[in-house]
Every structure is written in C-alpha cells, then in structure tokens.
Design a protein around this motif. Structure first.
Motif, PDB file in Angstrom:
ATOM      1  N   LYS A  11       0.828  -1.206   0.000  1.00  0.00           N
ATOM      2  CA  LYS A  11       0.000   0.000   0.000  1.00  0.00           C
ATOM      3  C   LYS A  11       0.869   1.266   0.000  1.00  0.00           C
ATOM      4  N   TYR A  12       2.063   1.125   0.625  1.00  0.00           N
ATOM      5  CA  TYR A  12       2.951   2.288   0.747  1.00  0.00           C
ATOM      6  C   TYR A  12       4.049   2.294  -0.304  1.00  0.00           C
ATOM      7  N   SER A  13       3.942   1.501  -1.324  1.00  0.00           N
ATOM      8  CA  SER A  13       4.993   1.426  -2.340  1.00  0.00           C
ATOM      9  C   SER A  13       5.058   2.690  -3.202  1.00  0.00           C
ATOM     10  N   HIS A  14       3.938   3.397  -3.366  1.00  0.00           N
ATOM     11  CA  HIS A  14       3.925   4.602  -4.214  1.00  0.00           C
ATOM     12  C   HIS A  14       4.290   5.872  -3.444  1.00  0.00           C
ATOM     13  N   VAL A  15       4.674   5.769  -2.178  1.00  0.00           N
ATOM     14  CA  VAL A  15       5.059   6.934  -1.380  1.00  0.00           C
ATOM     15  C   VAL A  15       6.387   7.488  -1.917  1.00  0.00           C
ATOM     16  N   ASN A  16       6.474   8.833  -2.002  1.00  0.00           N
ATOM     17  CA  ASN A  16       7.676   9.507  -2.496  1.00  0.00           C
ATOM     18  C   ASN A  16       8.775   9.399  -1.450  1.00  0.00           C
ATOM     19  N   LYS A  17       9.820   8.684  -1.795  1.00  0.00           N
ATOM     20  CA  LYS A  17      10.904   8.453  -0.845  1.00  0.00           C
ATOM     21  C   LYS A  17      11.855   9.645  -0.767  1.00  0.00           C
ATOM     22  N   LYS A  18      11.721  10.587  -1.719  1.00  0.00           N
ATOM     23  CA  LYS A  18      12.564  11.792  -1.710  1.00  0.00           C
ATOM     24  C   LYS A  18      11.870  12.954  -1.002  1.00  0.00           C
ATOM     25  N   ALA A  19      10.739  12.685  -0.376  1.00  0.00           N
ATOM     26  CA  ALA A  19       9.943  13.745   0.234  1.00  0.00           C
ATOM     27  C   ALA A  19      10.737  14.526   1.277  1.00  0.00           C
ATOM     28  N   LEU A  20      11.525  13.852   2.090  1.00  0.00           N
ATOM     29  CA  LEU A  20      12.283  14.538   3.122  1.00  0.00           C
ATOM     30  C   LEU A  20      13.307  15.481   2.499  1.00  0.00           C
ATOM     31  N   ASP A  21      14.030  15.006   1.489  1.00  0.00           N
ATOM     32  CA  ASP A  21      15.005  15.874   0.808  1.00  0.00           C
ATOM     33  C   ASP A  21      14.327  17.080   0.172  1.00  0.00           C
ATOM     34  N   GLN A  22      13.177  16.829  -0.473  1.00  0.00           N
ATOM     35  CA  GLN A  22      12.447  17.933  -1.098  1.00  0.00           C
ATOM     36  C   GLN A  22      11.942  18.913  -0.047  1.00  0.00           C
ATOM     37  N   PHE A  23      11.478  18.407   1.073  1.00  0.00           N
ATOM     38  CA  PHE A  23      10.993  19.282   2.148  1.00  0.00           C
ATOM     39  C   PHE A  23      12.114  20.193   2.646  1.00  0.00           C
ATOM     40  N   VAL A  24      13.291  19.645   2.863  1.00  0.00           N
ATOM     41  CA  VAL A  24      14.436  20.432   3.333  1.00  0.00           C
ATOM     42  C   VAL A  24      14.804  21.481   2.287  1.00  0.00           C
ATOM     43  N   ASN A  25      14.837  21.071   1.018  1.00  0.00           N
ATOM     44  CA  ASN A  25      15.188  21.978  -0.079  1.00  0.00           C
ATOM     45  C   ASN A  25      14.182  23.127  -0.187  1.00  0.00           C
ATOM     46  N   PHE A  26      12.904  22.786  -0.148  1.00  0.00           N
ATOM     47  CA  PHE A  26      11.864  23.814  -0.249  1.00  0.00           C
ATOM     48  C   PHE A  26      11.852  24.723   0.978  1.00  0.00           C
ATOM     49  N   SER A  27      12.174  24.184   2.134  1.00  0.00           N
ATOM     50  CA  SER A  27      12.239  25.007   3.347  1.00  0.00           C
ATOM     51  C   SER A  27      13.351  26.047   3.216  1.00  0.00           C
ATOM     52  N   GLU A  28      14.491  25.636   2.678  1.00  0.00           N
ATOM     53  CA  GLU A  28      15.590  26.583   2.460  1.00  0.00           C
ATOM     54  C   GLU A  28      15.189  27.664   1.462  1.00  0.00           C
ATOM     55  N   GLN A  29      14.519  27.258   0.376  1.00  0.00           N
ATOM     56  CA  GLN A  29      14.063  28.240  -0.616  1.00  0.00           C
ATOM     57  C   GLN A  29      13.064  29.217   0.005  1.00  0.00           C
ATOM     58  N   LYS A  30      12.180  28.705   0.861  1.00  0.00           N
ATOM     59  CA  LYS A  30      11.186  29.560   1.512  1.00  0.00           C
ATOM     60  C   LYS A  30      11.884  30.601   2.397  1.00  0.00           C
ATOM     61  N   GLU A  31      12.899  30.176   3.146  1.00  0.00           N
ATOM     62  CA  GLU A  31      13.627  31.112   4.003  1.00  0.00           C
ATOM     63  C   GLU A  31      14.315  32.196   3.171  1.00  0.00           C
ATOM     64  N   LYS A  32      14.908  31.801   2.042  1.00  0.00           N
ATOM     65  CA  LYS A  32      15.553  32.781   1.161  1.00  0.00           C
ATOM     66  C   LYS A  32      14.528  33.779   0.620  1.00  0.00           C
ATOM     67  N   LEU A  33      13.355  33.265   0.221  1.00  0.00           N
ATOM     68  CA  LEU A  33      12.314  34.148  -0.326  1.00  0.00           C
ATOM     69  C   LEU A  33      11.771  35.094   0.749  1.00  0.00           C
ATOM     70  N   ILE A  34      11.651  34.609   1.985  1.00  0.00           N
ATOM     71  CA  ILE A  34      11.170  35.478   3.068  1.00  0.00           C
ATOM     72  C   ILE A  34      12.179  36.594   3.327  1.00  0.00           C
ATOM     73  N   LYS A  35      13.480  36.242   3.325  1.00  0.00           N
ATOM     74  CA  LYS A  35      14.515  37.270   3.508  1.00  0.00           C
ATOM     75  C   LYS A  35      14.461  38.292   2.376  1.00  0.00           C
TER      76      LYS A  35
END
Length: 190
Positions: A11-35
């Motif tokens: 049931k969990y085979s289609h879960v995105n395994k790169k989600a954590l990396d993407q979350f960290v990457n997008f969080s950094e981009q969000k901080e840059k955009l807020i600055k």
C-alpha cells in the motif's frame, strides 16, 4: 503473517521516498524568499519615504513661488492701474462634487485637505485664477473671461512682469503689446 505484512507494505509502495530531501530543499528556498521579501519591503518603505519628502519639497516650492508671484502681481497691477486691485488665487479641485474652490494669495494650502494624506500634494491644485478690479472696489472683482481685450492685455502684462520680478530673464521681446490698450494704460505700461 508475513504475507499479510507484505500486502500492507505494498500500500505504501507509491510513497515519495525523496519527500524529506524535497521538504528540506523547499524550506531553504522559503527562508531565502522570506529574507528577499523583507529586503524588498524595506526598499519599498525607504522609496515611499523619499517620495513623500520630494512631494513635500515640491509643494513648498510651488507655494513659495506662488506667494512671490502673487505679491508682485498685486504690486505691478497697482502701478499699471492706479486705484486698481488684483489677486492671484490657487484653484483647488474638489474630487467629490466636481467643483473647484479657490485659495487666496496668502493661503497655506491646508484648508479643505482633511481627506488628503498627511503629506500635502500638488495634485490638489487645478490651476491659477486671476481676479481684478479696475476701480479698486472689492465688490467689483472680475474673472479673466469678464474683461475686455485691453484689460486682458493689461492683466497679462502685469502677470509677465510679476514673474519677471521673481525670476528675471536676460531679455524680453514684446511685439505690439499696446495694440489693445487705450492711451492712459499705454502710458502706464511704458
């Protein structure tokens, strides 16, 4: 039991395994955009403050020049028309009613500006009006459209001479300015 666990895991085979990396990457981009947004907001605020300062300086310069020209206009007109009286008025637009109100020669421009922002603006002015009386009586003050050709010429000359007193030019060239003037006013102009 193992089979059941495998079916549960499928049931969990289609879960995105790169989600954590993407979350960290997008969080950094969000901080840059807020600055960057904070930086742009500070820039916008400083630009608006500069615009307000420049608008205030422009308003004060126009008021000062208007007062000087108005004072000179009254003096010159009295020399050209002994016993005459003339005033310049700053016309202010009324945005609600479509009518304009006048501000006298000594006005500071703050009257009727309760709807304006804290910084006075030259946009509130719609023009300059001229009121003259050739007899000197306050009740006989007339607008430009009520004057004869000779009277209009005299008022125009008085205005030119008033401006010239404020900011003299090297020379003025007039062509047939006495054409519409009668003998009395011709002598006063010369």
């Amino acid at each position: 039991k193992l089979e059941q666990c495998n079916t549960e895991l499928k049931k969990y085979s289609h879960v995105n395994k790169k989600a954590l990396d993407q979350f960290v990457n997008f969080s950094e981009q969000k901080e840059k955009l807020i600055k960057r947004q904070d930086e742009l907001d500070r820039g916008y605020k400083s630009i608006m403050e500069l615009m307000n300062v420049l608008e205030l300086r422009k308003y004060e310069a126009i008021q000062l020049t208007f007062k000087q020209v108005s004072k000179n206009f009254s003096e010159v007109f009295q020399k050209l028309v002994p016993g005459g009286k003339a005033t310049l008025v700053m016309k202010k637009g009324d945005t609600e009613g479509g009518q304009s109100q006048d501000e006298g020669e000594g006005g500071d421009g703050e009257r009727g500006s309760s709807s304006q922002s804290s910084v006075p603006s030259v946009d509130q002015f719609t023009g300059v009006g001229i009121r003259v009386s050739f007899t000197g009586k306050q009740g006989e003050m007339r607008e430009m459209q009520q004057l004869s050709g000779g009277q209009k010429s005299l008022v125009a000359l008085a205005l030119i001479f008033a401006i010239q007193k404020c900011d003299p030019a090297p020379f003025y060239l007039f062509d047939e300015i006495d054409q519409a003037l009668d003998a009395q006013h011709r002598k006063a102009v010369s």
